[in-house]
Motif scaffolding. Structure first.
Motif, PDB file in Angstrom:
ATOM      1  N   GLY A  58       6.730 -16.014   7.709  1.00 14.72           N
ATOM      2  CA  GLY A  58       5.922 -15.006   8.396  1.00 14.72           C
ATOM      3  C   GLY A  58       4.463 -15.404   8.393  1.00 14.72           C
ATOM      4  O   GLY A  58       4.099 -16.475   7.907  1.00 14.72           O
ATOM      5  N   ALA A  59       3.626 -14.531   8.932  1.00 11.21           N
ATOM      6  CA  ALA A  59       2.180 -14.755   8.995  1.00 11.21           C
ATOM      7  C   ALA A  59       1.516 -14.104   7.793  1.00 11.21           C
ATOM      8  O   ALA A  59       1.864 -12.993   7.392  1.00 11.21           O
ATOM      9  CB  ALA A  59       1.627 -14.177  10.289  1.00 11.21           C
ATOM     10  N   SER A  60       0.532 -14.796   7.246  1.00 16.86           N
ATOM     11  CA  SER A  60      -0.147 -14.360   6.036  1.00 16.86           C
ATOM     12  C   SER A  60      -1.510 -13.771   6.384  1.00 16.86           C
ATOM     13  O   SER A  60      -2.209 -14.301   7.244  1.00 16.86           O
ATOM     14  CB  SER A  60      -0.308 -15.595   5.150  1.00 16.86           C
ATOM     15  N   SER A  61      -1.885 -12.667   5.721  1.00 21.43           N
ATOM     16  CA  SER A  61      -3.217 -12.096   5.923  1.00 21.43           C
ATOM     17  C   SER A  61      -3.676 -11.405   4.646  1.00 21.43           C
ATOM     18  O   SER A  61      -2.860 -10.940   3.858  1.00 21.43           O
ATOM     19  CB  SER A  61      -3.209 -11.100   7.090  1.00 21.43           C
ATOM     20  N   VAL A  62      -4.992 -11.356   4.466  1.00 19.57           N
ATOM     21  CA  VAL A  62      -5.573 -10.667   3.310  1.00 19.57           C
ATOM     22  C   VAL A  62      -6.051  -9.300   3.796  1.00 19.57           C
ATOM     23  O   VAL A  62      -6.694  -9.190   4.833  1.00 19.57           O
ATOM     24  CB  VAL A  62      -6.761 -11.468   2.713  1.00 19.57           C
ATOM     25  N   ARG A  63      -5.697  -8.262   3.039  1.00 24.21           N
ATOM     26  CA  ARG A  63      -6.062  -6.895   3.426  1.00 24.21           C
ATOM     27  C   ARG A  63      -7.258  -6.405   2.616  1.00 24.21           C
ATOM     28  O   ARG A  63      -7.742  -7.075   1.714  1.00 24.21           O
ATOM     29  CB  ARG A  63      -4.874  -5.961   3.192  1.00 24.21           C
ATOM     30  N   ASP A  64      -7.687  -5.188   2.928  1.00 24.55           N
ATOM     31  CA  ASP A  64      -8.827  -4.562   2.255  1.00 24.55           C
ATOM     32  C   ASP A  64      -8.641  -4.467   0.750  1.00 24.55           C
ATOM     33  O   ASP A  64      -9.616  -4.434   0.002  1.00 24.55           O
ATOM     34  CB  ASP A  64      -9.079  -3.149   2.817  1.00 24.55           C
ATOM     35  N   ASP A  65      -7.384  -4.397   0.285  1.00 23.83           N
ATOM     36  CA  ASP A  65      -7.136  -4.305  -1.165  1.00 23.83           C
ATOM     37  C   ASP A  65      -7.299  -5.659  -1.858  1.00 23.83           C
ATOM     38  O   ASP A  65      -7.129  -5.771  -3.065  1.00 23.83           O
ATOM     39  CB  ASP A  65      -5.759  -3.696  -1.456  1.00 23.83           C
ATOM     40  N   GLY A  66      -7.630  -6.718  -1.063  1.00 28.92           N
ATOM     41  CA  GLY A  66      -7.841  -8.047  -1.629  1.00 28.92           C
ATOM     42  C   GLY A  66      -6.560  -8.835  -1.842  1.00 28.92           C
ATOM     43  O   GLY A  66      -6.595  -9.991  -2.254  1.00 28.92           O
ATOM     44  N   LEU A  67      -5.412  -8.224  -1.563  1.00 25.93           N
ATOM     45  CA  LEU A  67      -4.128  -8.891  -1.761  1.00 25.93           C
ATOM     46  C   LEU A  67      -3.657  -9.544  -0.461  1.00 25.93           C
ATOM     47  O   LEU A  67      -4.044  -9.132   0.638  1.00 25.93           O
ATOM     48  CB  LEU A  67      -3.078  -7.892  -2.252  1.00 25.93           C
ATOM     49  N   THR A  68      -2.828 -10.560  -0.600  1.00 29.28           N
ATOM     50  CA  THR A  68      -2.260 -11.273   0.543  1.00 29.28           C
ATOM     51  C   THR A  68      -0.896 -10.686   0.873  1.00 29.28           C
ATOM     52  O   THR A  68      -0.087 -10.442  -0.032  1.00 29.28           O
ATOM     53  CB  THR A  68      -2.127 -12.775   0.226  1.00 29.28           C
ATOM     54  N   TYR A  69      -0.638 -10.479   2.151  1.00 25.11           N
ATOM     55  CA  TYR A  69       0.637  -9.973   2.635  1.00 25.11           C
ATOM     56  C   TYR A  69       1.195 -10.951   3.654  1.00 25.11           C
ATOM     57  O   TYR A  69       0.449 -11.509   4.454  1.00 25.11           O
ATOM     58  CB  TYR A  69       0.469  -8.597   3.290  1.00 25.11           C
ATOM     59  N   ILE A  70       2.491 -11.148   3.599  1.00 28.60           N
ATOM     60  CA  ILE A  70       3.178 -11.980   4.576  1.00 28.60           C
ATOM     61  C   ILE A  70       4.029 -11.029   5.405  1.00 28.60           C
ATOM     62  O   ILE A  70       4.759 -10.193   4.847  1.00 28.60           O
ATOM     63  CB  ILE A  70       4.061 -13.061   3.903  1.00 28.60           C
ATOM     64  N   GLN A  71       3.920 -11.135   6.731  1.00 31.17           N
ATOM     65  CA  GLN A  71       4.657 -10.229   7.610  1.00 31.17           C
ATOM     66  C   GLN A  71       5.364 -11.019   8.694  1.00 31.17           C
ATOM     67  O   GLN A  71       4.874 -12.076   9.114  1.00 31.17           O
ATOM     68  CB  GLN A  71       3.707  -9.232   8.267  1.00 31.17           C
ATOM     69  N   ALA A  72       6.495 -10.497   9.155  1.00 29.76           N
ATOM     70  CA  ALA A  72       7.211 -11.110  10.276  1.00 29.76           C
ATOM     71  C   ALA A  72       7.975 -10.032  11.031  1.00 29.76           C
ATOM     72  O   ALA A  72       8.475  -9.075  10.433  1.00 29.76           O
ATOM     73  CB  ALA A  72       8.182 -12.177   9.784  1.00 29.76           C
ATOM     74  N   GLU A  73       8.029 -10.209  12.337  1.00 30.91           N
ATOM     75  CA  GLU A  73       8.884  -9.389  13.196  1.00 30.91           C
ATOM     76  C   GLU A  73      10.181 -10.167  13.369  1.00 30.91           C
ATOM     77  O   GLU A  73      10.151 -11.334  13.771  1.00 30.91           O
ATOM     78  CB  GLU A  73       8.218  -9.149  14.556  1.00 30.91           C
TER      79      GLU A  73
END
Length: 187
Positions: A153-168
């Protein structure tokens, strides 16, 4: 005999009802979020045409035990505790949830496989329901390295400072099972 006849009568109306249509299922996976296990959250959005109230059955691993939380979610995102029953059948438990709102959220914990600094987790969606779309969100555990997610999936850093990986993952028919696998290192 009499018992089987009565069971047959009970089964007919249940079969005649149409199942609630799931517009979207998002599987949220947060390894080692607040305990040495994996928090899994199913976020379900029903089709807007679904007559409410209704009942929805979701499969969770039997090894998860009782879910941590089961809730209905309204259009504004507010959560309300939902009544449910849990029925175990082999490796799976079926949560039959009383749905009052167009969204459902079910949260449960499952074990994380740990071998030294290696961590591994696999979650299977066993199918059984037609999904308009399926997606996942994985929170990178704090201090994790070499995180590999399959399917990627695609990785992004959010406002909480943590990295999330997401995929459709797109639409899934009732016969499709989907596996999401995670491996990483953590000292």
């Amino acid at each position: 005999g009499v018992a089987s006849f009565a069971l047959g009568l009970l089964a007919v109306p249940a079969r005649a009802q149409s199942l609630p249509e799931i517009d979207r299922l998002e599987v949220v996976i947060w390894p080692e979020y607040d305990r040495p296990a994996v928090l899994v959250i199913y976020r379900v959005d029903l089709s807007p045409e679904t007559p409410l109230p209704t009942q929805l059955t979701l499969p969770i691993p039997a090894s998860a035990g009782e879910p941590f939380a089961v809730a209905s979610r309204n259009a504004a995102g507010d959560l309300f505790v939902a009544n449910y029953t849990r029925e175990v059948e082999g490796d799976w438990a079926r949560l039959t949830i009383d749905v009052e709102e167009p969204g459902i959220q079910a949260e449960f914990y499952v074990d994380l496989e740990v071998s030294g600094s290696q961590r591994e987790f696999n979650l299977t969606w066993p199918g059984g329901a037609e999904l308009g779309s399926m997606a996942y969100e994985i929170q990178r555990p704090f201090g994790a390295t070499d995180l590999v997610v399959t399917p990627p999936g695609a990785s992004s850093v959010r406002d909480d400072g943590l990295t999330y990986i997401q995929a459709e993952l797109g639409p899934q028919d009732a016969s499709s099972s989907v596996e999401i696998a995670i491996t990483y290192s953590k000292s």
